[in-house]
Write an enzyme that holds these catalytic residues in place. Sequence first.
Site, mmCIF file in Angstrom:
data_model
loop_
_atom_site.group_PDB
_atom_site.id
_atom_site.type_symbol
_atom_site.label_atom_id
_atom_site.label_comp_id
_atom_site.label_asym_id
_atom_site.label_seq_id
_atom_site.Cartn_x
_atom_site.Cartn_y
_atom_site.Cartn_z
ATOM 1 N N ARG A 1 5.413 13.330 -10.713
ATOM 2 C CA ARG A 1 5.955 11.877 -10.829
ATOM 3 C C ARG A 1 5.355 11.024 -11.737
ATOM 4 O O ARG A 1 5.686 10.110 -11.983
ATOM 5 C CB ARG A 1 5.351 11.202 -9.396
ATOM 6 C CG ARG A 1 6.316 10.886 -8.348
ATOM 7 C CD ARG A 1 5.620 10.232 -7.355
ATOM 8 N NE ARG A 1 6.569 9.530 -6.430
ATOM 9 C CZ ARG A 1 7.254 10.036 -5.284
ATOM 10 N NH1 ARG A 1 6.997 11.237 -5.184
ATOM 11 N NH2 ARG A 1 7.807 9.449 -4.426
ATOM 12 N N ARG B 1 7.780 0.619 -4.703
ATOM 13 C CA ARG B 1 8.111 1.938 -5.248
ATOM 14 C C ARG B 1 9.182 2.302 -6.371
ATOM 15 O O ARG B 1 8.936 3.011 -7.331
ATOM 16 C CB ARG B 1 8.707 2.539 -4.017
ATOM 17 C CG ARG B 1 7.469 3.353 -3.089
ATOM 18 C CD ARG B 1 8.166 4.569 -2.276
ATOM 19 N NE ARG B 1 9.308 4.214 -1.529
ATOM 20 C CZ ARG B 1 9.554 4.493 -0.308
ATOM 21 N NH1 ARG B 1 8.687 5.043 0.413
ATOM 22 N NH2 ARG B 1 10.884 4.055 0.195
ATOM 23 N N ARG C 1 10.033 5.251 8.693
ATOM 24 C CA ARG C 1 8.591 5.562 7.869
ATOM 25 C C ARG C 1 7.986 4.218 7.761
ATOM 26 O O ARG C 1 8.651 3.315 7.296
ATOM 27 C CB ARG C 1 9.046 6.356 6.658
ATOM 28 C CG ARG C 1 9.255 7.812 6.794
ATOM 29 C CD ARG C 1 9.936 8.492 5.649
ATOM 30 N NE ARG C 1 9.416 7.711 4.416
ATOM 31 C CZ ARG C 1 9.542 8.478 3.356
ATOM 32 N NH1 ARG C 1 10.334 9.666 3.280
ATOM 33 N NH2 ARG C 1 9.423 8.238 1.935
ATOM 34 N N LYS D 1 17.414 12.654 -2.703
ATOM 35 C CA LYS D 1 16.736 14.130 -3.179
ATOM 36 C C LYS D 1 16.251 14.805 -1.860
ATOM 37 O O LYS D 1 16.627 15.894 -2.027
ATOM 38 C CB LYS D 1 15.507 13.522 -3.805
ATOM 39 C CG LYS D 1 15.407 13.451 -5.235
ATOM 40 C CD LYS D 1 14.013 13.061 -5.572
ATOM 41 C CE LYS D 1 13.376 11.991 -4.835
ATOM 42 N NZ LYS D 1 11.804 12.141 -4.744
ATOM 43 N N ARG E 1 17.263 3.847 6.637
ATOM 44 C CA ARG E 1 16.952 5.095 7.008
ATOM 45 C C ARG E 1 16.211 5.623 8.241
ATOM 46 O O ARG E 1 15.182 4.536 8.426
ATOM 47 C CB ARG E 1 16.075 5.577 5.551
ATOM 48 C CG ARG E 1 15.375 6.941 5.943
ATOM 49 C CD ARG E 1 15.234 7.783 4.594
ATOM 50 N NE ARG E 1 14.219 7.072 4.000
ATOM 51 C CZ ARG E 1 13.723 7.555 2.622
ATOM 52 N NH1 ARG E 1 14.180 8.712 2.135
ATOM 53 N NH2 ARG E 1 13.068 7.072 2.156
HETATM 54 P P1 ADP Z 1 10.418 9.386 -1.100
HETATM 55 O O1 ADP Z 1 10.981 10.265 -0.136
HETATM 56 O O2 ADP Z 1 10.533 7.917 -0.797
HETATM 57 O O3 ADP Z 1 10.783 9.633 -2.473
HETATM 58 P P2 ADP Z 1 7.857 10.621 -1.022
HETATM 59 O O4 ADP Z 1 7.927 11.168 0.342
HETATM 60 O O5 ADP Z 1 8.265 11.675 -2.126
HETATM 61 O O6 ADP Z 1 8.910 9.649 -1.013
HETATM 62 O O7 ADP Z 1 6.534 10.141 -1.259
HETATM 63 C C1 ADP Z 1 5.865 9.139 -0.499
HETATM 64 C C2 ADP Z 1 4.757 8.579 -1.252
HETATM 65 O O8 ADP Z 1 3.840 9.811 -1.241
HETATM 66 C C3 ADP Z 1 4.949 7.883 -2.665
HETATM 67 O O9 ADP Z 1 5.482 6.609 -2.564
HETATM 68 C C4 ADP Z 1 3.336 8.178 -2.982
HETATM 69 O O10 ADP Z 1 2.520 7.232 -2.620
HETATM 70 C C5 ADP Z 1 2.971 9.702 -2.410
HETATM 71 N N1 ADP Z 1 3.273 10.448 -3.416
HETATM 72 C C6 ADP Z 1 4.189 11.723 -3.264
HETATM 73 N N2 ADP Z 1 4.212 12.537 -4.027
HETATM 74 C C7 ADP Z 1 3.392 12.022 -4.730
HETATM 75 C C8 ADP Z 1 2.790 12.250 -6.367
HETATM 76 N N3 ADP Z 1 3.604 13.525 -7.216
HETATM 77 N N4 ADP Z 1 2.197 11.644 -7.202
HETATM 78 C C9 ADP Z 1 1.454 10.810 -6.614
HETATM 79 N N5 ADP Z 1 1.956 10.242 -5.209
HETATM 80 C C10 ADP Z 1 2.864 10.761 -4.662
#
Ligand code: ADP
Length: 216
Positions: free
Chosen positions: A90, A175, A164, A14, A129
């Site tokens: 989410r 996740r 990360r 994404k 990554r």
């Molecule tokens: P990735 O890039 O792996 O999809 P993100 O960078 O979007 O992950 O998010 C990393 C972490 O931040 C998530 O695992 C969660 O803990 C938190 N997070 C991000 N967006 C949300 C959201 N909308 N609601 C709850 N937690 C969130």
Amino acid sequence: MKRLIILGAPGSGKGSQCKWITKDYNVPHISTGDIFRKNISEGTELGKKAKEYMDKGALVPDELVIDLLTSRLDEPDCVENGFLLDGFPRTLSQAEALSNYLTSKGIQIDRVINIDVDDEEIMSRALNRRTCSNPECKEIYNMRDNPPKVEGICDKCGAPLFIRDDDNEETVANRLRVYHEQTEPLIKYYEELGVLRTVKGQQEFADTVALVKEAI
Ligand code: ADP
Ligand code: ZN
């Protein structure tokens, strides 16, 4: 002016799609994950709270996310140009809160793009990554498919790359589980609203780009 949401499991690619979408459609890229990481690096109260959840692969509680996001959408760049939401909503309750917010402003989502990639591929990608540590750049590399020219250094800006904290096997597995339980139901939610398009994530980045373009 486009109002877009991108859905997909963590590590579905994404973030990379968002880079070109935000340029081509001139919309601010709003990533809740990035907002939390910025708060963590600045040591804010919000960052401290969010980090506890993020390091475990758990979701940050809705009450910490929803106000943060809707107040971001009230800023002039979003009001004028639309937005691309990445990582939000989410959960169903976040989606409902977003719908209520949009209705109160008399606006709608134009398109929800769902990037579909299977779990095994996601695990392999996450463990490979590397992310650029320069907050202005944030380029993403993959040691398997798309390594940097010099190991550990960003091709674009020369900053060091890092792994990360949440890109480890246990956290990724968690996740993915959280994604299937809490976020996957949003596919149906937006399907019923008639705005969803699903795109199969392709091996080649450019092929996924072409499919996403069609879908928007
Ligand atoms: P990735 O890039 O792996 O999809 P993100 O960078 O979007 O992950 O998010 C990393 C972490 O931040 C998530 O695992 C969660 O803990 C938190 N997070 C991000 N967006 C949300 C959201 N909308 N609601 C709850 N937690 C969130
Ligand atoms: Zn960089």
